[in-house]
Design an enzyme around this catalytic site. Structure first.
Site, short mmCIF file in Angstrom:
data_model
loop_
_atom_site.label_atom_id
_atom_site.label_comp_id
_atom_site.label_asym_id
_atom_site.label_seq_id
_atom_site.Cartn_x
_atom_site.Cartn_y
_atom_site.Cartn_z
N ARG A 127 -16.73 1.14 -3.28
CA ARG A 127 -15.61 2.06 -3.12
C ARG A 127 -15.70 3.11 -4.22
O ARG A 127 -14.97 3.08 -5.20
CB ARG A 127 -14.28 1.29 -3.17
CG ARG A 127 -14.16 0.27 -2.06
CD ARG A 127 -12.75 -0.21 -1.87
NE ARG A 127 -12.36 -1.17 -2.89
CZ ARG A 127 -11.21 -1.84 -2.87
NH1 ARG A 127 -10.35 -1.65 -1.88
NH2 ARG A 127 -10.90 -2.70 -3.81
N ARG A 171 -1.68 -11.04 -5.14
CA ARG A 171 -1.74 -9.58 -5.34
C ARG A 171 -0.98 -8.84 -4.25
O ARG A 171 -0.45 -7.75 -4.49
CB ARG A 171 -3.19 -9.10 -5.36
CG ARG A 171 -3.96 -9.41 -6.65
CD ARG A 171 -5.29 -8.68 -6.66
NE ARG A 171 -5.06 -7.29 -6.41
CZ ARG A 171 -5.80 -6.54 -5.57
NH1 ARG A 171 -6.81 -7.08 -4.92
NH2 ARG A 171 -5.53 -5.27 -5.41
N ASN A 230 0.80 -1.22 0.00
CA ASN A 230 0.00 0.00 0.00
C ASN A 230 0.84 1.27 0.00
O ASN A 230 0.31 2.35 -0.26
CB ASN A 230 -0.95 0.00 1.20
CG ASN A 230 -2.04 -1.03 1.07
OD1 ASN A 230 -2.38 -1.46 -0.03
ND2 ASN A 230 -2.60 -1.47 2.19
#
Length: 437
Positions: free
Chosen positions: A127, A405, A29
């Site tokens: 989202r 991922r 992230n």
């Protein structure tokens, strides 16, 4: 480096304690917005401690389509941005990962125009991108959404006071990257406070932007002049991967050292580990964490929320831990409404979970029962691995591309700690399976 993904299944024989040391990979992230922000630079960006994960490979493919030259070797990624051009990012690339949306800000900042498609990624709830667009419009951009296409254009970007209705990480990142190329100073109120925002601000400073207040709800950023040459940067360890392995020890028991875990970013997680009965301490110099779990985990209560509250990305993992805790736990999800989808797979393994509105009530049992389960999203897949370590018999987990991922090699890491875990299957190209994400 493996540039493909595995169409394969994970096999786990559970109920083995975990012992030893594991090195925590670089932060997913944190590195993705830094890669996106590199578009603002005219030269070469060298990023170290980059994790070899599918989202990084997909972001590299997007950057290459934009004209970047990317070289990735031994966890060091070099991105030359001299040849970047504002072409539309293909739908297939945007659908493969949510993080493609964060290129709106830097492309708009450098070229005054950006064209992407609605982003994809894991199916964990709504989202919307509205906050992203409103934030960019506050700097002078005109945005247009038609079908799956998102366009942003501006004759010029001007610093402004922007108040976010929700501390969205992605909207904050897009706004900061665009503001780094705007005239004047932008004041972001209601900014996300996640550690990854702080990392991005450090990178924008390296590009010459003036930033104050990172890590708080109010961030001010002053646009910088054009930056050229070589910029070197390093990303920290991944707090979610570290939290996943803490959860694995809570569920399976053991004594493990997590080297490179970002200690300062994990205060709330450490508090929960202690509440669940784990003995946890910091390595000298905050070089990582040590965890020891001698007994069955104690029941606990948690509520997810924006940083510094408990991260939603670890909710599924703690749902798996609660399934084998000695009592009744309560887990409240306040960020993504579909995070509890993993509960159905855990119930196949014998977990006693009742979902009411946004809260899971979990009555733990001595151990779960191994069976065939399927990962439906990145963090849910990691949670099933944790559950398999605490299950009797064999657990077989399909849907490994989701896990890939965000985890370099979860099987390698846990096998190094003594888990009976292996990956079986065949490799294929990223392009062949982008649509499966």
């Amino acid at each position: 480096m493996r540039e493909g993904i595995w169409l394969s299944v994970i096999h786990i024989h559970g109920l083995y304690r975990l012992e030893g040391e594991v090195e925590i990979q670089g932060s997913k992230n944190a590195v993705l917005p830094v890669m996106a922000a590199s578009v603002l630079h005219k030269g070469t960006v060298r990023i170290s401690n980059v994790p070899e994960i599918q989202d990084v490979f997909c972001m590299m493919e997007i950057l290459k389509l934009l004209g970047c030259v990317c070289v990735f070797r031994d966890h060091v990624l070099e991105i030359c941005t001299e040849g970047v051009r504002p072409v539309r990012i293909p739908d297939s690339c945007c659908k493969s990962m949510r993080s493609s949306i964060m290129l709106l800000g830097p492309l708009l900042g450098r070229f005054r125009e950006a064209r992407v498609s609605h982003p994809g990624g894991c199916s964990i709830g709504k989202r919307p991108v509205d906050l992203h667009l409103l934030a960019l419009e506050a700097l002078g951009a005109r945005t247009h959404v038609e079908g799956e296409s998102i366009t942003a254009q501006a004759l010029g970007l001007t610093g402004n006071r922007v108040e976010l209705a929700f501390p969205s990480v992605g909207a904050t990142e897009n706004l900061l990257m665009a503001a780094a190329a705007a005239e004047g100073t932008t004041r972001v109120e209601g900014a996300a406070m996640e550690p990854e925002i702080v990392v991005l601000c450090r990178f924008l400073k390296a590009l010459g932007a003036g930033v104050r207040g990172e890590g708080t709800g109010v961030v001010e950023i002053t646009g910088r002049k054009e930056s050229r040459g070589l910029v070197e940067f390093s990303v920290p360890g991944d707090r979610i991967v570290a939290g996943t392995y803490l959860g694995a020890v809570l569920g399976a028991g053991g004594d493990v050292v997590l080297r490179g875990a970002p200690v300062s970013q994990m205060a709330r997680v450490q508090t929960l580990v202690r509440a669940a009965g784990g003995e946890i301490r910091t390595l000298p110099g905050e070089a990582g964490l040590c965890i020891r779990q001698r007994q069955r985990a104690r029941p606990f209560s948690l509520s997810t929320g924006p940083y510094p509250r408990f991260p939603t990305d670890l909710q599924s993992v703690m749902l798996a831990v609660a399934s084998v805790a000695d009592g009744r736990s309560q887990i409240r999800e306040t960020v993504f409404e579909e995070r509890f989808a993993t509960a159905k797979e855990l119930q196949k393994m014998g977990a006693h979970i009742i979902i009411e509105d946004n809260t899971a009530y979990v009555t733990g049992r001595d151990c779960l029962e191994g069976c065939l389960v399927k990962a439906g999203d990145l963090r849910g897949g990691a949670a099933l691995v944790v559950a398999g370590l605490a299950a009797r018999g064999e657990t077989v987990i399909s849907g490994y591309p989701y896990i890939r991922r965000g985890y370099e090699d979860i099987c390698r890491d846990l096998a190094g700690l003594g888990a009976r875990i292996s990956l079986e299957g065949q490799e294929t190209n990223c392009e062949e399976e982008n649509g499966s994400f």
